[in-house]
Write an enzyme that holds these catalytic residues in place. Sequence first.
Site, mmCIF file in Angstrom:
data_model
loop_
_atom_site.group_PDB
_atom_site.id
_atom_site.type_symbol
_atom_site.label_atom_id
_atom_site.label_comp_id
_atom_site.label_asym_id
_atom_site.label_seq_id
_atom_site.Cartn_x
_atom_site.Cartn_y
_atom_site.Cartn_z
ATOM 1 C CG HIS A 201 42.270 38.351 55.600
ATOM 2 N ND1 HIS A 201 42.452 37.034 55.003
ATOM 3 C CD2 HIS A 201 41.250 38.730 54.813
ATOM 4 C CE1 HIS A 201 41.361 36.658 54.246
ATOM 5 N NE2 HIS A 201 40.580 37.677 53.933
ATOM 6 C CG HIS B 194 43.114 36.145 46.089
ATOM 7 N ND1 HIS B 194 43.135 34.897 46.789
ATOM 8 C CD2 HIS B 194 41.896 36.956 46.166
ATOM 9 C CE1 HIS B 194 42.193 35.004 47.489
ATOM 10 N NE2 HIS B 194 41.485 36.271 47.387
ATOM 11 C CE LYS C 28 79.649 68.101 36.360
ATOM 12 N NZ LYS C 28 79.121 68.644 35.094
ATOM 13 C CG HIS D 279 36.990 37.234 47.121
ATOM 14 N ND1 HIS D 279 38.178 36.568 47.111
ATOM 15 C CD2 HIS D 279 36.449 36.439 46.062
ATOM 16 C CE1 HIS D 279 38.225 35.592 46.395
ATOM 17 N NE2 HIS D 279 37.046 35.617 45.621
ATOM 18 C CG ASP E 1 36.587 38.361 52.469
ATOM 19 O OD1 ASP E 1 36.496 38.416 51.117
ATOM 20 O OD2 ASP E 1 37.239 37.867 53.008
ATOM 21 C CG HIS E 2 39.161 41.616 50.626
ATOM 22 N ND1 HIS E 2 40.146 41.994 51.179
ATOM 23 C CD2 HIS E 2 38.955 40.463 51.104
ATOM 24 C CE1 HIS E 2 40.703 41.251 51.679
ATOM 25 N NE2 HIS E 2 40.010 40.048 51.585
ATOM 26 C CG HIS F 11 40.397 40.509 46.236
ATOM 27 N ND1 HIS F 11 41.333 40.741 47.092
ATOM 28 C CD2 HIS F 11 39.447 39.562 46.558
ATOM 29 C CE1 HIS F 11 41.035 40.198 48.237
ATOM 30 N NE2 HIS F 11 39.919 39.341 47.769
ATOM 31 C CD GLU G 120 46.429 36.442 52.414
ATOM 32 O OE1 GLU G 120 45.664 35.776 53.250
ATOM 33 O OE2 GLU G 120 46.294 35.997 51.107
#
Lengths: 951, 599
Positions: free
Chosen positions: B413, B157, B461, B70, B72-73, B68, B203
């Site tokens: 995390h 989130h 079969k 943010h 820090d990512h 995502h 996380e």
Amino acid sequence: MAAHLKKRVYEEFTKVVQPQEEIATKKLRLTKPSKSAALHIDLCKATSPADALQYLLQFARKPVEAESVEGVVRILLEHYYKENDPSVRLKIASLLGLLSKTAGFSPDCIMDDAINILQNEKSHQVLAQLLDTLLAIGTKLPENQAIQMRLVDVACKHLTDTSHGVRNKCLQLLGNLGSLEKSVTKDAEGLAARDVQKIIGDYFSDQDPRVRTAAIKAMLQLHERGLKLHQTIYNQACKLLSDDYEQVRSAAVQLIWVVSQLYPESIVPIPSSNEEIRLVDDAFGKICHMVSDGSWVVRVQAAKLLGSMEQVSSHFLEQTLDKKLMSDLRRKRTAHERAKELYSSGEFSSGRKWGDDAPKEEVDTGAVNLIESGACGAFVHGLEDEMYEVRIAAVEALCMLAQSSPSFAEKCLDFLVDMFNDEIEEVRLQSIHTMRKISNNITLREDQLDTVLAVLEDSSRDIREALHELLCCTNVSTKEGIHLALVELLKNLTKYPTDRDSIWKCLKFLGSRHPTLVLPLVPELLSTHPFFDTAEPDMDDPAYIAVLVLIFNAAKTCPTMPALFSDHTFRHYAYLRDSLSHLVPALRLPGRKLVSSAVSPSIIPQEDPSQQFLQQSLERVYSLQHLDPQGAQELLEFTIRDLQRLGELQSELAGVADFSATYLRCQLLLIKALQEKLWNVAAPLYLKQSDLASAAAKQIMEETYKMEFMYSGVENKQVVIIHHMRLQAKALQLIVTARTTRGLDPLFGMCEKFLQEVDFFQSFVDKLLDLMPRLMTSKPAEVVKILQTMLRQSAFLHLPLPEQIHKASATIIEPAGESDNPLRFTSGLVVALDVDATLEHVQDPQNTVKVQVLYPDGQAQMIHPKPADFRNPGPGRHRLITQVYLSHTAWTEACQVEVRLLLAYNSSARIPKCPWMEGGEMSPQVETSIEGTIPFSKPVKVYIMPKPARR
Amino acid sequence: MPEIRVTPLGAGQDVGRSCILVSIAGKNVMLDCGMHMGFNDDRRFPDFSYITQNGRLTDFLDCVIISHFHLDHCGALPYFSEMVGYDGPIYMTHPTQAICPILLEDYRKIAVDKKGEANFFTSQMIKDCMKKVVAVHLHQTVQVDDELEIKAYYAGHVLGAAMFQIKVGSESVVYTGDYNMTPDRHLGAAWIDKCRPNLLITESTYATTIRDSKRCRERDFLKKVHETVERGGKVLIPVFALGRAQELCILLETFWERMNLKVPIYFSTGLTEKANHYYKLFIPWTNQKIRKTFVQRNMFEFKHIKAFDRAFADNPGPMVVFATPGMLHAGQSLQIFRKWAGNEKNMVIMPGYCVQGTVGHKILSGQRKLEMEGRQLEVKMQVEYMSFSAHADAKGIMQLVGQAEPESVLLVHGEAKKMEFLKQKIEQELRVNCYMPANGETVTLPTSPSIPVGISLGLLKREMAQGLLPEAKKPRLLHGTLIMKDSNFRLVSSEQALKELGLAEHQLRFTCRVHLHDTRKEQETALRVYSHLKSVLKDHCVQHLPDGSVTVESVLLQAAAPSEDPGTKVLLVSWTYQDEELGSFLTSLLKKGLPQAPS
């Protein structure tokens, strides 16, 4: 539901009255070419499978009479054997199923064939369809044990099929037909039937999820049919709770619920420990766990079922609201607990400091369980769910559980109050309703009341009104609470003046429930002063009236209160007692005559005599037959007058009295019509003088429709008698027409129609039924002759009174119809008129209530309100809030239009439809059509002025 | 032995600069590429030299996945791709792709323009980096190459946050990024199917917390704001531009709508307008309510919230202002705070955590007199704290682990101490291995990948027809021939295998002599054997042939009398290789001897 009930009503009385020979006589009238022959020709013509399929599809659109079903089935089977294309065979198989559902056809003759073709069938899809057909046949013959056994055998044999569809159908068949009683089937026969449960249970672990679901559903079906499921199933079902597929889990939750209701008290061990608990508790824990399932369908299912598990121990129940909070491994109190503590410590503020919710004691790391197998926090999760469907289900479940457990009700209060702030209005509304339902068990704390009252400012009218209803039946603990409620309600009143009535009503109940809490507030509320006279408040101020309503209602049970009133309060009391008598009770005021108090206690003892009086006056009427016509008329007239007056005086008996009076009026009209001279005069001579008789016939018809549709609580017995009366009126009408018209052609049509009617509801007098064969074959003139004698001989039927009968009524609150200012709008354009009405005792208002607008030029317009415009604030009551669009060409001056509510009815809706039609595509229109309407509210006049458009 | 190796370069027992290397079945994947807020030196970015000392990163990494937007990512992404050098694909969801460059640009501005750092990535580098991004949809399986595939799941989130499943053959790893298991006002809850990965990397920010219902928080928040504006006071809410700000806006907006309030709400401009624009576009990523009502009205088109102008702060009367930044350490929020702090009617609401040293932290800890630009400032306004956070709590983490049913779990995390607790819980309650490596520490997980084998329909079969009921999930014995050809496996019937390989069939027969003590004639012995077997082997077809021998299915038994000893008979048992099971069973049965004849 109502439609279904009606259907039931009709079915039942068909059974009683309809003699079997009738079908035979009816056959004579059948002149259409045979269905089977036509089908046969069509199918033979078909050159390709696609063609044949087309013919079959066409054929399926038309219904088939019960007599010709067998022929058609034979033709179809014949083609089935010849057909190579599986899709055509599939269609034939499905047609067989449909046909075997036809009413009046006994499908046991085609069963052998169906089983035969099943054995040679290779296509899995056709096999599945054939099994479906067998299911239809089997359900049609529920009494025939041997056939059921055979079908179950067939199903067992095909259970090993490789296709999931076939296995599905087999399980369905087992569920629907698997025999219930072991004792009935004995010896070798019973072998297959004995362990239907085990056979189905084996398929709980099938590789295909669809089959697993079908197996669970079949098990549930067995339960529904009354078979007691074994307790061993519980463990199997529990394993299915962790299935990969949501439909399996969803069905498994249901099964677990069923078993828990069957064996609530048996003991099951807890795995990984030596303890044992009750099965219902264990099941409760498991279902609670499913509230946090990955699929919302399962979550809804689980949340719903939780509500009906009332036997669960309170210890488990209370866990559902407990989610042990912690922060950094330290135990934390929930906001609810903090609020409670703050409240009890007397301080009214929260969260001013950063560390306010700081965690307290250390938590023992070993003791914390993060995934409890138990019920921990199930509702906390459910109420916080992402999907509002789940939240609503959780609120409903809370409601049901709280109703059965007062201690739980107390605990869940905080959570319900929280739901008042949900983002979706439906959820908010639902939680307010829920709170109202459990309000008998609870008392609101001040901080909770505060949250509740905050919602009063909501812009949605529904929410506010629901909240008023809630406040009507809430218990408040302190006088501050009452004051707070009053202040908030007055705030609400200034913000939304339209809520006036609702707020007054709310304060009425609030006052009468808490007289002792209101008492200390009185001086403040009335702003009286021990030494000074204060200004007299404005009597027309709605807020002041609101305060007075609260006080007067409290004063009713608090005799010391009137001493605190000042002079003008007494004057205002007298005024309000007159103008708003439904809100202001009679008070025992010092030094005043108790005018109304003499009346109020007298109502209660008089109730029995009035009931008696009603009975007596009705009994008097039974002797009607023995009287001469003149006497009979007089008696009826008197009785009708008595009943009407009684209805006016006694509101509880109004429904019964009106109903009986209407019936008697019909009878009176009939007698009067039969008194007419026309009967003695030869037909050709009598032409124009039939006014009275035909008018009477018409009026009786109208009245009977009113009786049938305007009263709730009418039972079959009454319906039959009403129909009887109507049929008499129709007969009268026919005779009058016969006598006044020349030429046979129109008469012929009418006769035919009349006979159809008779045939239709078969409730005319027995004699008429005896004469049926003669009537059928005779000429119109003869029919008239027979009817004439019959009608004169027909006896007065005694109308048994139902237990509870209420007349449907409606009052239009808005528009009030008092305004002198016309509503101006540009002609040709549209103006919206707000209509607000309360309806009482109307069944299924969404479909029946219409709004009629009558323009001065006689033009009438009927408006169908949307289903969403109806609200249901209480049992038997509905509220219609809608907008009516008016439009007209220009007028020279303002004029009044009439707005009224109509009750639409459709007597043919009571006729049960054949299953064939239900399967077909064209059934729904039948129900929506309106046969006629009955006005049931006072018309309101609205002053409107369409102006010509300015250019 | 095949194995999965995981090495966190950042976020191992730490919060910030998330960056995790995963090697799975020979493929190397880098999960997230974040910066650390706590450092201003080299430590703010992950140490990419760990991956390779010399040589290009592109050769070592098959792909990079960003969960995502943010910082820090994703904060180190331009540095990683442009300055260190990486040209492979970077995967992220559409909203992340849209919003990420805005935040990176903002970050760059603060670092370069405000702090004057040199040797930082440039705007052009951000643009170049974003060109390497491949956007993915939710639940879309993206084939990175022939073997490696990835799939995104909804994570809550923030807008566009996703969990990623990385799959090679039958081995898979799920990386959650940051996620939220309870829905909020604008986003739904994280959801994953029962994908049973070998490893779940999750996380653990709130590893030791179980949170209260969010409704109380929301209600408190609304009540406080409402009371203040009713008194005629002003409300200041310092926020960071993206994420929580939108949630609070929606919360206030709907409340205003419901309660018919007219007091103005302002939002200080800047990043927000651009970001709000994207929020309006990515409606499918929001929660049920917004998705359902957006046909009538897009909830992010705020009716009551208007853009803030500096001059508005001095307007009389009540108002609510959202201002950046969130910790009151600089910028507009601090300016407004200084203006309003003196009036006790006003209120400031801190919706999140504040770092030590900031004004936000000071006032939250109760300080009433502040030293600001050499002047004394007395804080008379009310100070409130509201925690709005969008991470899963301990229960939520357990719930997700329960949903995905992984073989083992790896925690990142979060703080080491808290992880310890959760690790213990996961191992205890879910009976799943749990790891929590520190940065640079490698976890190696042996896996036992399943090898898919194709089976011929005829054989399947035939075997199905033999069995009575197909029992799901239970092992079954099956006879066939395994053919390995060009790294794929097929199971076929032996006849077909012979035909395909052009081999002639050899009959392999086992023969065994069983000595029986019986004085009677051979025929009679045979008859006794027959009746004995008939009674024991009810399910099998036992036949007595006219020539005196007995067959059980295809096993042949013959009785013979050896010349030397008339008292013993020799029973010859002969079976083919295929009937080994039955044959050995028969011999052992016969060795026990025959039951004494009743006669």
